[in-house]
Design an enzyme around this catalytic site. Structure first.
Site, PDB file in Angstrom:
ATOM      1  N   ASP A 508      29.210  -6.384   0.923  1.00  0.00           N
ATOM      2  CA  ASP A 508      28.809  -6.135   2.397  1.00  0.00           C
ATOM      3  C   ASP A 508      27.411  -5.690   2.563  1.00  0.00           C
ATOM      4  O   ASP A 508      26.951  -4.670   1.844  1.00  0.00           O
ATOM      5  CB  ASP A 508      29.875  -5.526   3.097  1.00  0.00           C
ATOM      6  N   GLU A 510      24.759  -3.701   5.356  1.00  0.00           N
ATOM      7  CA  GLU A 510      24.286  -3.253   6.827  1.00  0.00           C
ATOM      8  C   GLU A 510      22.573  -3.484   6.977  1.00  0.00           C
ATOM      9  O   GLU A 510      21.895  -3.366   6.130  1.00  0.00           O
ATOM     10  CB  GLU A 510      24.872  -1.799   6.931  1.00  0.00           C
ATOM     11  N   HIS A 650      32.527  -0.543   9.852  1.00  0.00           N
ATOM     12  CA  HIS A 650      31.052  -0.832   9.852  1.00  0.00           C
ATOM     13  C   HIS A 650      30.155  -0.060   9.134  1.00  0.00           C
ATOM     14  O   HIS A 650      29.003   0.316   9.340  1.00  0.00           O
ATOM     15  CB  HIS A 650      30.754  -0.477  11.444  1.00  0.00           C
ATOM     16  N   ASP A 655      33.712  -1.452   4.784  1.00  0.00           N
ATOM     17  CA  ASP A 655      34.213  -2.917   5.119  1.00  0.00           C
ATOM     18  C   ASP A 655      34.545  -3.746   3.782  1.00  0.00           C
ATOM     19  O   ASP A 655      34.869  -4.751   3.653  1.00  0.00           O
ATOM     20  CB  ASP A 655      32.934  -3.559   5.822  1.00  0.00           C
TER      21      ASP A 655
END
Length: 697
Positions: A508, A510, A650, A655
């Site tokens: 994942d 960000e 988040h 995640d």
């Protein structure tokens, strides 16, 4: 063919056929009515009524179909999916939501609830029973893991194809430079292949499982030299080549130390040989002249050569003493351990030893030699009649050093006598080891003195010492293994590979925003899944400097600020590290097109192409639960009984772990639907292209 269609499609087809049949019947009636109208003059209102009836029939059938689909077809599908999830994914919460949706199905929903409740209870009881029976085995397994984790050399277990099935903490340091090398990765990615392959071929060809061979190899990343020993395992399955155990030790520093020692010895001979030869020449000239001839004044020449020889010996001796520690490394030893060992040795000889209280220190010494020295000294003093009771003090000094002091009340010991003692062997237990040979590698001296209180003492300074503080938390040195990898089937085509035989990297990112064209990555996290389990310790997690300010609105979501990414690697460095971590694996993400687009736009900077096979848990959720369900990460994890801590939501690593756990629960549900290979899943995923684009070419 019809049995391959879903229940709701078959219900739709049933009502569609019913509607077509009704319209056909009404149309047939109207056709007959029109024929009659031509013959007998049937009013047109009859035809109009027939058409209206047809439309009403179609509307009624559509309405009944909608109710049937919503309250029967969809309810049965949700109920069956929920039951399958509890059977294959180990979910334990009840079927309350599904039972409410299936309230028009009579006793079916309560019966399903009872069945799943009984299944959960049976599974829990079985799990408890198995846990009780395996507690002893688990304890032994833990002890074995701890033992292997503390082995001072790297231990690796590999398949015949050189895929890693076991490694310990030392292997992480040697192969990965502090980052885990990874289960099911190829050992030859870390070591040059020649010595490894040749050693395996020799052992496998010999056919003797008790045979072992030594080898010397280097790492591919930084060329460090490793000494290894390989042993082939006994064949476990017919037709499957046996794996092997490999132990490795980094000898780069040893080679460097021996090289420096050899260079110093060579320099000693070179620098001593020339002055010695010149002196020999001068002495030869004087001998040839004889007494009857006047000898030239060679005093200056002799003094020059003697001075050069003395200077060379002094300098080289100092350099020799300075590098003693390289050849015999000193280790950190607690003063309490030294004192206890010395007390035990002297008590066995009938000599009393009192210890002066003081702070516990960490001394950088060879503990065996220090204990041997003071034990020998006390016994020698006792044998010579100086005393039979001694006091030992370990004194902390200003700066980095300390001093060990052995004192007694009795006749003193002279410096000359002490110097003569330390040139003699300590005793039969230590061979030719002398006191002087102990002092040299420690870079110290020892001497007798008389204290102000009238007691006599021998003092030995210790160059490196510090006060012992609280022990730091132990480093995680767990072993990582999966012995099933030794016999794992491997095929060339990913599409034909079973899901359980693939390695997955769940990841994942960000970002500073939602646009791959204008925003940038600020964090990448990933975990590896091997053999249907998440590998503890094989985690990738790094902040990324986006080289631009992070908007406050983005910080509110993931909590990453400009200050946090200062000094973090840029996307080129972080991207290369992540690409290496994901090498040879299938990438898995939730809403993969978003994350992959950010990575693929940076491929030029990274210098690598992200052409991995990709699976998306959004699409997998649609395959398992149907398109009409919610497929957000929160909704998916809730359905699968996975809890995401609020503080981890988040964040890239939070995640990622949630997505990995969801994926592991989805895999058995996919297999229950007959989707066993990557190709099977891919064909099913592509039926849901309206949700998200499939990223596999």
């Amino acid at each position: 063919m019809l049995d391959r269609l879903s229940l709701r499609i078959r219900i739709l087809l049933f009502f569609a056929f019913l509607a077509v049949g009704t319209v056909a019947a009404i149309g047939g009636g109207l056709w007959l009515a029109l024929r009659r109208a031509q013959v007998q003059g049937v009013p047109s209102e009859v035809v109009q009524g027939g058409l209206i009836g047809a439309f009403l029939a179609i509307g009624l059938i559509t309405w009944v179909w909608y109710l049937f689909d919503a309250n029967v077809g969809r309810a049965i599908e949700r109920l069956s999916t929920a039951i399958r999830a509890r059977v294959h994914a180990g979910i334990e919460h009840d079927l309350a939501a599904e039972a409410q949706a299936a309230r028009y199905l009579g006793d079916l929903a309560p019966a399903a609830e009872e069945i799943t409740r009984s299944l959960v209870q049976t599974r829990n009881a079985l799990a408890e029973s198995v846990a009780r029976e395996t507690t002893r085995l688990a304890a032994e397994k833990t002890r074995l893991e701890t033992l292997l984790a503390d082995v001072p050399v790297a231990v690796l277990l590999c398949s015949a194809e050189h895929q890693l099935a076991f490694y310990n903490g030392q292997a992480v340091d040697i192969l990965g430079g502090g980052t885990a090398p990874g289960l099911d990765r190829n050992l030859l990615d870390y070591l040059r292949e020649g010595p490894i392959k040749h050693a395996y071929q020799r052992l496998a060809g010999a056919g003797d499982p008790d045979m072992a061979t030594d080898l010397l190899c280097t790492t591919t990343s930084d060329g460090r030299l490793l000494a290894g020993r390989m042993r082939v395992l006994r064949r476990r399955e017919e037709g499957v080549a046996p794996g092997y155990v490999l132990t490795l030790r980094d000898v780069t520093a040893d080679i460097a130390a021996h090289t420096r020692r050899d260079a110093l010895l060579s320099e000693i001979f070179d620098r001593v040989r020339r002055p010695a030869a010149n002196l020999q020449t001068v002495i030869g000239v004087l001998a040839e002249i004889g007494e009857d001839r006047e000898a030239p004044d060679l005093t200056a020449a002799m003094l020059d050569e003697v001075g050069a020889l003395t200077h060379a010996i002094t300098e080289l001796g100092a350099r020799y003493d300075a590098v003693q520690a390289d050849w015999r490394p000193l280790v950190n030893t607690r003063s309490a351990d030294l004192v206890d060992a010395l007390t035990g040795r002297l008590q066995a000889e009938g000599i009393a030893l009192t210890v002066t209280e003081g702070p516990e220190l960490i001394l950088q010494v060879d503990g065996f030699q220090i204990v041997a020295f003071f034990s020998w000294l006390a016994q020698r003093l006792a044998a010579e009649g100086h005393a039979r009771a001694f006091t030992l003090a370990v004194i902390e000094e200003d700066g980095p050093g300390a001093a060990m002091q052995l004192s007694w009340s009795g006749k003193p010991l002279s410096v000359g006598r002490f110097d003569a003692w330390i040139e003699e062997p300590l005793g039969p237990d230590t061979g030719e080891l002398t006191g002087h040979a102990i002092l040299k590698p420690h870079g110290t001296e020892a001497w007798p003195e008389q204290r102000r209180d009238g007691r006599n003492a021998v003092v030995m300074p210790i160059r490196a010492a510090r006060r012992a503080g609280r022990r730091p938390p132990p480093l995680a040195r767990a072993v990582v293994y999966d012995f099933d990898l030794l016999s794992k089937a491997r095929t060339a085509a990913v599409a034909d590979t079973r899901l359980e035989d693939l390695t997955f990297v769940v990841f994942d990112t960000e970002t500073t925003g939602l646009s791959p064209a204008t925003d940038a990555i600020v964090q990448i996290a990933a975990v590896r899944l091997v053999n249907n389990r998440r590998v503890t310790g094989e985690v990738f997690d790094t902040l990324v400097d986006p080289k631009r300010p992070i908007p406050a609105s983005s910080t509110d979501v993931h909590g990453i600020t400009d200050q946090m990414v200062k000094g973090a690697p840029d996307i080129a460095t972080a991207g290369r590290q992540f690409h290496k971590f994901a090498e040879g694996a299938v990438l898995v993400a939730h809403n993969a097109p978003f994350d992959m687009e950010f990575l693929r736009r940076q491929e030029d900077k990274i210098g690598a192409v992200f052409d991995h096979p990709v699976l998306d848990t959004v699409l997998l959720s649609a395959v398992v639960f149907g398109q009409l369900e919610q497929h957000s990460l929160d909704a998916l994890t809730a359905r699968l009984g996975i809890t995401i801590p609020e503080e981890a939501r988040h964040t890239a690593i939070g995640d990622t772990i949630a997505t990995a756990d969801a994926f592991l629960k989805l895999v058995p549900m996919l297999k229950a639907r007959g989707l066993h290979t990557f190709g099977d899943v891919l064909r099913e995923v592509r039926k849901h292209g309206r949700l998200l684009k499939d990223l596999n070419a």
